[in-house]
Scaffold this active site. Structure first.
Site, mmCIF file in Angstrom:
data_model
loop_
_atom_site.group_PDB
_atom_site.id
_atom_site.type_symbol
_atom_site.label_atom_id
_atom_site.label_comp_id
_atom_site.label_asym_id
_atom_site.label_seq_id
_atom_site.Cartn_x
_atom_site.Cartn_y
_atom_site.Cartn_z
ATOM 1 C CE LYS A 284 -19.025 -1.935 -67.621
ATOM 2 N NZ LYS A 284 -19.160 -2.910 -66.499
ATOM 3 C CD GLU B 57 -11.540 11.151 -59.917
ATOM 4 O OE1 GLU B 57 -10.598 10.826 -59.178
ATOM 5 O OE2 GLU B 57 -11.852 12.331 -60.146
ATOM 6 C CB CYS C 195 -9.403 4.701 -54.900
ATOM 7 S SG CYS C 195 -10.661 5.908 -54.454
ATOM 8 C CD GLU D 85 -5.227 0.593 -56.628
ATOM 9 O OE1 GLU D 85 -5.462 0.175 -57.773
ATOM 10 O OE2 GLU D 85 -5.866 1.512 -56.088
HETATM 11 P P1 NAD Z 1 -11.517 -1.924 -63.430
HETATM 12 O O1 NAD Z 1 -10.716 -0.894 -64.138
HETATM 13 O O2 NAD Z 1 -11.208 -3.334 -63.646
HETATM 14 O O3 NAD Z 1 -13.056 -1.762 -63.770
HETATM 15 C C1 NAD Z 1 -13.759 -0.558 -63.578
HETATM 16 C C2 NAD Z 1 -14.950 -0.524 -64.530
HETATM 17 O O4 NAD Z 1 -14.469 -0.467 -65.872
HETATM 18 C C3 NAD Z 1 -15.851 -1.755 -64.463
HETATM 19 O O5 NAD Z 1 -17.187 -1.353 -64.646
HETATM 20 C C4 NAD Z 1 -15.365 -2.580 -65.635
HETATM 21 O O6 NAD Z 1 -16.329 -3.468 -66.132
HETATM 22 C C5 NAD Z 1 -15.046 -1.508 -66.640
HETATM 23 N N1 NAD Z 1 -14.089 -1.886 -67.695
HETATM 24 C C6 NAD Z 1 -13.109 -2.826 -67.643
HETATM 25 N N2 NAD Z 1 -12.467 -2.895 -68.812
HETATM 26 C C7 NAD Z 1 -13.030 -1.979 -69.638
HETATM 27 C C8 NAD Z 1 -12.794 -1.561 -70.967
HETATM 28 N N3 NAD Z 1 -11.847 -2.124 -71.733
HETATM 29 N N4 NAD Z 1 -13.562 -0.582 -71.490
HETATM 30 C C9 NAD Z 1 -14.519 0.000 -70.750
HETATM 31 N N5 NAD Z 1 -14.800 -0.344 -69.481
HETATM 32 C C10 NAD Z 1 -14.058 -1.314 -68.913
HETATM 33 O O7 NAD Z 1 -11.432 -1.527 -61.887
HETATM 34 P P2 NAD Z 1 -12.064 -2.329 -60.667
HETATM 35 O O8 NAD Z 1 -11.197 -3.505 -60.411
HETATM 36 O O9 NAD Z 1 -13.522 -2.506 -60.867
HETATM 37 O O10 NAD Z 1 -11.894 -1.259 -59.495
HETATM 38 C C11 NAD Z 1 -10.773 -1.136 -58.707
HETATM 39 C C12 NAD Z 1 -9.922 0.019 -59.187
HETATM 40 O O11 NAD Z 1 -10.671 1.228 -59.157
HETATM 41 C C13 NAD Z 1 -8.734 0.269 -58.290
HETATM 42 O O12 NAD Z 1 -7.617 0.529 -59.083
HETATM 43 C C14 NAD Z 1 -9.140 1.519 -57.513
HETATM 44 O O13 NAD Z 1 -8.084 2.284 -57.012
HETATM 45 C C15 NAD Z 1 -9.918 2.260 -58.525
HETATM 46 N N6 NAD Z 1 -10.785 3.238 -57.887
HETATM 47 C C16 NAD Z 1 -10.494 4.574 -58.015
HETATM 48 C C17 NAD Z 1 -11.288 5.530 -57.385
HETATM 49 C C18 NAD Z 1 -11.008 6.998 -57.493
HETATM 50 O O14 NAD Z 1 -11.896 7.783 -57.197
HETATM 51 N N7 NAD Z 1 -9.825 7.418 -57.898
HETATM 52 C C19 NAD Z 1 -12.391 5.101 -56.639
HETATM 53 C C20 NAD Z 1 -12.647 3.743 -56.532
HETATM 54 C C21 NAD Z 1 -11.847 2.819 -57.180
#
Ligand code: NAD
Length: 488
Positions: free
Chosen positions: A179, A254, A288, A392
């Site tokens: 997803k 992650e 990130c 962040e």
């Molecule tokens: P997010 O947590 O809002 O969403 C990430 C994914 O999770 C999306 O596909 C979203 O639809 C899904 N999601 C949201 N709520 C959910 C739930 N209740 N159950 C299951 N899935 C759910 O994050 P974002 O805003 O899309 O991305 C930015 C974040 O990602 C930042 O915090 C960034 O640091 C982090 N990030 C981390 C890494 C790493 O490798 N550590 C890499 C890239 C981004």
């Protein structure tokens, strides 16, 4: 309005090797114009159920293929994506707001490499064996794929991060339900069109589009999905841990970062400054691993600040499809507002905004006036406890502060809840090792940034994650190990 609807790109879920329409859709925006240009399925339990069923049905055949057979298919898929690299790059830039240059040189080449890398690494693993001669026993381990893997990815590096999960999962013999983020679904959908040609059997890779709350949560809660690999925010990860606890799922998380760069007075500033500007603002600061807290040793602080701001001001912000542009648009209107609100809070606390938001003016091309743009923003004189130094922001905002001693800076760098990545700049080899050892961070780069060897463990400490990804780490996550004892 019918004509407008006709012109929109409409995505479909990919389940059991077929594209399947959905009963409802979500609008997806082009961040550089502010226009709706795509409709993404708003999947829920029903769609996830169908995808898990297809993945379960495909598992016996796929898991019994040899690593070499799977490797050939992964390589073929890599070739097909590479063949369409330009189309993928254009789509990623339009969907995410990132520059076409970044998509062409980072996102899509890395997605291709993810498949090639795991196509190769899956051929080189060995299991363990020990002997207990005195009791006539030997023990060995065997590894087997786990089953249906649930893969959830964010919007900042859409195809790059999704394939970083799909490639090891299927290389190990699992089948998957992926997803992607509802805000950036297009390149995943494009990849689905290539799966059959690459020889990926129906049901091995299923992609369900939709929101986290509906589609994501349905996947996390599904009893037939024993493992979830998630990249995204710490807040979402907490929810996923809670929801998956009922089934004791295996989790790889992650998450976010608040990454420090530590610049000692013996650093080579000529290399350090442009690289730290890049590590702060690359991909609009939406990586990130981006630097957001810059600690500079007192003796070089004012020189650093002056040169750093001058370098940041050189960055051109504008239409992402213009190859001369350094920074594109942020992902959404809401996100832009959130990032801007941090700059306002810093100002209210008495910090100094040296360039960017609220200080310089941004001239945008006519077609991009409604896009979600902001300038690279540098803030100085921020207190360590300020939200700008603790939370962040995930945008083009970086804070620069001074420090005196090595001991002091280690403590300050570690004084956040995150622990993903850090950079250390110094020409003193002993110091570089000493500091790197003591930083609470899953990754430490010294005198460089973002140099990655996919063989090595990748991931964060503290609130930045659980588990690691990489050649060996992903193999271990996506397989179940068993110890077998033979008495002879
Ligand atoms: P997010 O947590 O809002 O969403 C990430 C994914 O999770 C999306 O596909 C979203 O639809 C899904 N999601 C949201 N709520 C959910 C739930 N209740 N159950 C299951 N899935 C759910 O994050 P974002 O805003 O899309 O991305 C930015 C974040 O990602 C930042 O915090 C960034 O640091 C982090 N990030 C981390 C890494 C790493 O490798 N550590 C890499 C890239 C981004």
């Amino acid at each position: 309005n019918k004509q407008l609807v006709m012109a929109l790109l409409v995505l479909e879920n990919f389940i059991g090797g077929e594209f399947v329409p959905c009963s409802s859709y979500i609008d997806s925006y082009n961040p550089s114009t502010g226009d709706v240009y795509c409709r993404v399925p708003d999947s829920g339990k029903e769609e996830v159920e169908a995808a898990v069923k297809a993945a379960k049905a495909a598992f016996p055949i796929w898991s019994s293929k040899s690593p070499l057979e799977r490797s050939r298919i992964l390589n073929k898929l890599a070739d097909l994506i590479e063949h369409d690299l330009e189309a993928f790059a254009q789509a990623e830039s339009k969907d995410q707001g990132k520059t076409i240059t970044f998509a062409r040189t980072v996102d899509i080449p890395r997605a291709v490499y993810n498949f090639r890398f795991f196509a190769s690494s899956i051929l080189h693993h060995r299991t363990e064996c020990t002997e207990m001669a005195t009791v006539g026993c030997m023990h060995y381990t065997s590894r087997a794929p786990v089953g249906v893997a649930g893969l959830i990815s964010p919007w900042n590096l859409p195809l790059y991060l999704l394939t970083w999960k799909i490639a090891p999962a299927i290389a190990c013999g699992n089948t998957v339900v992926a997803k992607p983020s509802e805000m950036t679904s297009v390149t995943a959908w494009m990849m689905c069109k290539l799966l059959q040609k690459a020889g990926v059997p129906h049901g091995v890779v299923n992609v369900v589009f939709g929101t986290g709350a509906k589609a994501g949560e349905a996947l996390v809660c599904h009893p037939d999905v024993p493992l979830i690999s998630f990249t995204g925010s710490t807040l979402t990860a907490q929810r996923i841990m809670e929801k998956s606890a009922l089934h004791c799922k295996r989790l790889s998380l992650e998450l976010g970062g608040k990454n420090p760069a530590i610049i000692f007075d013996d650093a080579d500033l000529t290399q350090c400054i442009p690289m730290t500007v890049r590590s702060s603002f690359a991909n609009q600061g939406e990586i990130c691993l981006c630097t957001s807290r810059i600690f500079v040793q007192r003796a070089v602080y004012s020189e650093f600040l002056k040169r750093f701001v001058a370098e940041a001001k050189k960055w051109k912000v504008g239409n992402p499809s213009d190859a001369t542009v350094d920074m594109g648009a942020l992902i959404s209107k809401e996100h832009l507002e959130k990032v801007r609100s941090y700059v306002k809070k810093a100002q209210a606390e008495g910090a100094r905004v040296l360039c960017g938001e609220g200080v310089d003016s941004l001239a945008l091309p006519t077609g991009n006036q409604k896009g979600y743009f902001m300038l690279p923003t540098v803030i100085a004189e921020v207190k360590d406890e300020s939200c700008c130094m603790q939370e962040e922001i995930f945008g083009p905002v970086t804070c620069v502060v001074a420090f005196n001693t090595e001991e002091e800076v280690i403590e300050r760098a570690n004084s956040v809840k995150y622990g993903l990545a850090a950079t250390v700049w110094s020409s003193n080899v002993g110091r570089v090792h000493r500091v790197a050892q003591r930083l609470q961070s899953g990754l430490v780069w010294t005198n460089c940034w973002l140099v990655r060897d996919l063989n090595m463990p990748f991931g964060g400490m503290k609130a930045s994650g659980i588990g690691r990804e990489g050649a060996k780490d992903s193999y271990e996550f996506f397989t179940e190990v068993k110890t077998i004892t033979i008495k002879h």
